[in-house]
Design an enzyme around this catalytic site. Structure first.
Site, PDB file in Angstrom:
ATOM      1  N   GLY A 185       0.794  -1.319   0.049  1.00 56.82           N
ATOM      2  CA  GLY A 185      -0.247  -0.106   0.038  1.00 56.82           C
ATOM      3  C   GLY A 185       0.881   1.389  -0.018  1.00 56.82           C
ATOM      4  N   HIS A 225       2.493   4.467  -4.951  1.00 55.47           N
ATOM      5  CA  HIS A 225       2.974   5.324  -6.071  1.00 55.47           C
ATOM      6  C   HIS A 225       3.003   5.124  -7.412  1.00 55.47           C
ATOM      7  CE1 HIS A 225       6.726   3.226  -6.093  1.00 55.47           C
ATOM      8  NE2 HIS A 225       6.842   3.051  -4.690  1.00 55.47           N
ATOM      9  N   HIS A 284       4.177   1.400  -8.399  1.00 52.39           N
ATOM     10  CA  HIS A 284       3.191   0.319  -8.268  1.00 52.39           C
ATOM     11  C   HIS A 284       2.027   0.414  -9.266  1.00 52.39           C
ATOM     12  CE1 HIS A 284       4.443   1.264  -3.780  1.00 52.39           C
ATOM     13  NE2 HIS A 284       4.722  -0.012  -4.039  1.00 52.39           N
ATOM     14  N   GLN A 339       8.429  -8.779   7.831  1.00 54.53           N
ATOM     15  CA  GLN A 339       9.415  -8.277   7.350  1.00 54.53           C
ATOM     16  C   GLN A 339       9.917  -6.875   7.966  1.00 54.53           C
ATOM     17  OE1 GLN A 339       7.054  -8.284   3.560  1.00 54.53           O
ATOM     18  NE2 GLN A 339       8.305  -6.304   2.967  1.00 54.53           N
ATOM     19  N   LYS A 366      11.758  -3.844 -10.127  1.00 54.44           N
ATOM     20  CA  LYS A 366      13.150  -3.781  -9.972  1.00 54.44           C
ATOM     21  C   LYS A 366      14.019  -3.324  -9.212  1.00 54.44           C
ATOM     22  CE  LYS A 366      15.468  -4.992 -13.759  1.00 54.44           C
ATOM     23  NZ  LYS A 366      15.757  -4.856 -15.353  1.00 54.44           N
ATOM     24  N   ASP A 391      13.665  -3.042  -5.811  1.00 52.76           N
ATOM     25  CA  ASP A 391      14.041  -4.120  -4.940  1.00 52.76           C
ATOM     26  C   ASP A 391      14.597  -5.385  -5.500  1.00 52.76           C
ATOM     27  OD1 ASP A 391      12.785  -2.716  -2.458  1.00 52.76           O
ATOM     28  OD2 ASP A 391      10.914  -2.936  -3.694  1.00 52.76           O
ATOM     29  N   LEU A 406      10.806   3.134 -11.646  1.00 52.73           N
ATOM     30  CA  LEU A 406      10.426   4.368 -12.348  1.00 52.73           C
ATOM     31  C   LEU A 406      10.960   5.473 -11.387  1.00 52.73           C
ATOM     32  CD1 LEU A 406       8.026   2.984 -13.831  1.00 52.73           C
ATOM     33  CD2 LEU A 406       6.263   4.765 -13.052  1.00 52.73           C
TER      34      LEU A 406
END
Length: 291
Positions: A28, A31, A34, A62, A150, A152, A178
């Site tokens: 959530g 941006h 996503h 996490q 990508k 992450d 992006l």
């Protein structure tokens, strides 16, 4: 777009669909990065009858004990509208009690050679939390394709390897990072930055681009080796820290497994990636650049 909060509703909804979905899991606070994954998923399944499914779940497993689980922005109403506008068909937004009705004793533990380096070295247990929740979501959604950003880079590699080793029938796709007009990678945590910090944050990609240029120059001069790479890494870290950053790592690694390249591989043009994580004020930012 249909918004679903329970596992039973999710299973019933997907059972009514003619084909397995494309899936984009998120935490959530969305941006444009996503939303680009949702549009990518929509293109992948175009004409197939497969729905595009997104999930929003802030996964406690996490987050470390001193990280921002409690303060991570929950913006479900806003996020749902953005997902609908981007072409999402189904949003699964479970509560913690719904996704973890019992304490999660069974966990998916990735191999240490990938999960305990770079991000894993600074965030112990992070990738176990990622793999556990993603595997659980995969079991619930049963997608035929799943998309991950990508930005992450290590997470994408961990998930891709998990799917291969666990024999899951899922095609993992990476979405390009992006960036804002000044080059800063889009991230949910950019919202934590003050105005001055936001202006400074572009230095993270700036130092990675400098490393890329130095690698290219050394390759052209046939002088790229482990020693020269180590010097580039140290110079990049020093350049950031001199500006007030607190850098965890800036490293040049092999794209294929995020391990250091050998001298022979560097000389032969091994595909590389620069990966970086550094704290600006209270905000920890990550980025990467392939070369």
């Amino acid at each position: 777009m249909k918004i679903i909060h329970t596992v039973a509703e999710l299973r019933a909804e997907l059972a009514s669909r003619p084909a397995a979905p494309a899936f984009a899991p998120t935490m959530g606070n969305l941006h444009d990065g996503h939303l680009a994954l949702i549009r990518q998923a929509r293109e992948i399944v175009a004409g197939s009858g497969s729905p595009v499914v997104a999930s929003i779940f802030v996964n406690r497993l996490q987050f470390g004990p001193n990280e921002d689980f409690d303060t991570y922005p929950r913006t479900l109403e806003r996020d749902a509208q953005l997902l609908a506008d981007a072409g999402c068909d189904v949003l699964f937004a479970p509560s913690e009690a719904e996704l973890y009705p019992q304490p999660q004793g069974y966990k998916v533990v990735p191999p240490t050679e990938l999960a305990d380096i770079l991000e894993g070295a600074f965030r112990p247990g992070f990738f176990t939390g990622v793999c556990t929740v993603v595997h659980k979501l995969f079991n619930l959604v049963q997608p035929r394709v799943a998309v991950f950003g990508k930005k992450d880079y290590q997470q994408l590699m961990v998930i891709r390897n998990m799917v291969i080793q666990m024999g899951l029938p899922i095609d993992i796709r990476g979405g390009e990072t992006l960036r804002a007009d000044d080059g800063l990678a889009l991230s949910s945590r950019n919202g934590y930055l003050s105005a001055d910090e936001r202006a400074e944050a572009v230095q993270l990609i700036t130092v990675l681009r400098s490393v890329k240029d130095k690698v290219a120059a050394a390759r052209s001069a046939s002088s790229l080796n482990l020693a020269s790479v180590a010097a580039m890494e140290a110079q990049a870290k020093a350049a950031l820290d001199a500006r007030g950053w607190k850098t965890d790592y800036i490293m040049v690694r092999r794209q294929r497994d995020l391990l250091p390249a050998t001298d022979a591989e560097l000389a032969q043009g091994e595909p590389l990636v620069g990966v970086a994580a550094s704290r600006l004020g209270k905000t920890r930012l990550i980025d990467n650049l392939e070369f």
